[in-house]
Scaffold this active site. Structure first.
Site, PDB file in Angstrom:
ATOM      1  N   HIS A  51       0.842  -1.186   0.000  1.00 16.09           N
ATOM      2  CA  HIS A  51       0.000   0.000   0.000  1.00 16.09           C
ATOM      3  C   HIS A  51       0.884   1.245   0.000  1.00 16.09           C
ATOM      4  O   HIS A  51       2.101   1.152   0.198  1.00 16.09           O
ATOM      5  CB  HIS A  51      -0.942  -0.002   1.215  1.00 16.09           C
ATOM      6  CG  HIS A  51      -0.231  -0.095   2.524  1.00 16.09           C
ATOM      7  ND1 HIS A  51      -0.240  -1.218   3.300  1.00 16.09           N
ATOM      8  CD2 HIS A  51       0.531   0.802   3.174  1.00 16.09           C
ATOM      9  CE1 HIS A  51       0.483  -1.001   4.387  1.00 16.09           C
ATOM     10  NE2 HIS A  51       0.963   0.214   4.324  1.00 16.09           N
TER      11      HIS A  51
HETATM   12  C1  T46 Z   1       3.028   0.650   6.686  1.00 16.71           C
HETATM   13  C2  T46 Z   1       3.830  -0.587   6.862  1.00 16.71           C
HETATM   14  C3  T46 Z   1       5.314  -0.327   6.849  1.00 16.71           C
HETATM   15  C4  T46 Z   1      -3.440  -0.962  14.150  1.00 16.71           C
HETATM   16  O1  T46 Z   1      -4.463  -1.203  14.820  1.00 16.71           O
HETATM   17  N1  T46 Z   1      -2.686   0.144  14.453  1.00 16.71           N
HETATM   18  C5  T46 Z   1      -1.556   0.446  13.774  1.00 16.71           C
HETATM   19  O2  T46 Z   1      -0.898   1.456  14.085  1.00 16.71           O
HETATM   20  C6  T46 Z   1      -1.156  -0.402  12.686  1.00 16.71           C
HETATM   21  C7  T46 Z   1       0.101  -0.086  11.882  1.00 16.71           C
HETATM   22  C8  T46 Z   1      -1.917  -1.484  12.404  1.00 16.71           C
HETATM   23  N2  T46 Z   1      -3.030  -1.768  13.140  1.00 16.71           N
HETATM   24  C9  T46 Z   1      -3.797  -2.978  12.818  1.00 16.71           C
HETATM   25  C10 T46 Z   1      -4.528  -2.924  11.487  1.00 16.71           C
HETATM   26  C11 T46 Z   1      -4.515  -4.351  11.019  1.00 16.71           C
HETATM   27  O3  T46 Z   1      -5.611  -5.043  11.570  1.00 16.71           O
HETATM   28  O4  T46 Z   1      -2.893  -4.060  12.728  1.00 16.71           O
HETATM   29  C12 T46 Z   1      -3.252  -4.934  11.666  1.00 16.71           C
HETATM   30  C13 T46 Z   1      -2.105  -5.104  10.682  1.00 16.71           C
HETATM   31  O5  T46 Z   1      -1.865  -3.857  10.000  1.00 16.71           O
HETATM   32  P1  T46 Z   1      -1.454  -3.800   8.448  1.00 16.71           P
HETATM   33  O6  T46 Z   1      -2.075  -4.903   7.715  1.00 16.71           O
HETATM   34  O7  T46 Z   1      -1.735  -2.405   7.965  1.00 16.71           O
HETATM   35  O8  T46 Z   1       0.143  -4.020   8.538  1.00 16.71           O
HETATM   36  P2  T46 Z   1       1.225  -3.919   7.372  1.00 16.71           P
HETATM   37  O9  T46 Z   1       2.437  -4.580   7.894  1.00 16.71           O
HETATM   38  O10 T46 Z   1       0.720  -4.386   6.064  1.00 16.71           O
HETATM   39  O11 T46 Z   1       1.537  -2.337   7.201  1.00 16.71           O
HETATM   40  C14 T46 Z   1       2.100  -1.591   8.262  1.00 16.71           C
HETATM   41  C15 T46 Z   1       1.397  -0.239   8.401  1.00 16.71           C
HETATM   42  O12 T46 Z   1      -0.011  -0.448   8.532  1.00 16.71           O
HETATM   43  C16 T46 Z   1       1.642   0.675   7.216  1.00 16.71           C
HETATM   44  O13 T46 Z   1       1.245   2.002   7.542  1.00 16.71           O
HETATM   45  O14 T46 Z   1       3.437   1.549   5.989  1.00 16.71           O
HETATM   46  O15 T46 Z   1       3.488  -1.353   8.030  1.00 16.71           O
END
Ligand code: T46
Length: 134
Positions: A49
Site C-alpha cells: 500500500h
Molecule cells: C506501513 C507498513 C510499513 C493498528 O491497529 N494500528 C496500527 O498502528 C497499525 C500499523 C496497524 N493496526 C492494525 C490494522 C490491522 O488489523 O494491525 C493490523 C495489521 O496492520 P497492516 O495490515 O496495515 O500491517 P502492514 O504490515 O501491512 O503495514 C504496516 C502499516 O499499517 C503501514 O502504515 O506503511 O506497516
C-alpha cells in the site's frame, strides 16, 4: 529514485550499544506513533500500500528484512539489517516488506496516528495519485 537511509549514532561502551532517537533531531517529523512487527511467517509479504499523508522511518532492530519501494515509475529494494539504520518512506511510496528473518523485529516510527482512511491499498489508485501529484 532517491533512497533516504539514516545512519543513527550508537552510544557504545563495554556494556553494549544504545541508540536514542529524538524527533526533529534524528527523525525529521513529530513522532505520533510507534509500532513493530515480529514473528513474521516465512514467505509473507506485508504492506502492499501507499499513504495519503503518513511519513515513516523503518528500523529493523533485530534480524533483517527487505523493503520494496515503488514510486510509480521506478522500484528499488532496500535491505534493512542493522539496528542503527532507518529507512525513510514518504507517503506517496508504494511499499512491500518481505524476506523477514526468523528473528526480525521491524519497528516503525510514524508521523500520524493510525487512520485506515489514509491508506491507498489499490495499485491503480496509487498510480493515479502519483500522476495527479506530478
Ligand atoms: C506501513 C507498513 C510499513 C493498528 O491497529 N494500528 C496500527 O498502528 C497499525 C500499523 C496497524 N493496526 C492494525 C490494522 C490491522 O488489523 O494491525 C493490523 C495489521 O496492520 P497492516 O495490515 O496495515 O500491517 P502492514 O504490515 O501491512 O503495514 C504496516 C502499516 O499499517 C503501514 O502504515 O506503511 O506497516
Amino acid at each position: 529514485m532517491q533512497v533516504v537511509k539514516y545512519m543513527f549514532q550508537p552510544h557504545g561502551d563495554d556494556r553494549g550499544q544504545l541508540v536514542a532517537l529524538e524527533e526533529f533531531k534524528d527523525i525529521p517529523f513529530h513522532i505520533k506513533r510507534v509500532y513493530y512487527m515480529y514473528d513474521t511467517a516465512s514467505g509473507v509479504v506485508r504492506g502492499k500500500h501507499a499513504h495519503k499523508k503518513l511519513e515513516q522511518i523503518l528500523i529493523c532492530i533485530s534480524g533483517s528484512c527487505k523493503i520494496l519501494l515503488d514510486n510509480g515509475s521506478e522500484k528499488k529494494v532496500v535491505n534493512l539489517e542493522k539496528p542503527y539504520e532507518g529507512l525513510y518512506i514518504s507517503n506517496d511510496m508504494w511499499r512491500e516488506m518481505y524476506d523477514f528473518s526468523d528473528d526480525a523485529v521491524l519497528m516503525v516510527l510514524a508521523s500520524e496516528l493510525y487512520d485506515e482512511s489514509d491508506y491507498i491499498r489499490d495499485y491503480d489508485e496509487f498510480l493515479n495519485m502519483v500522476r495527479e501529484n506530478s
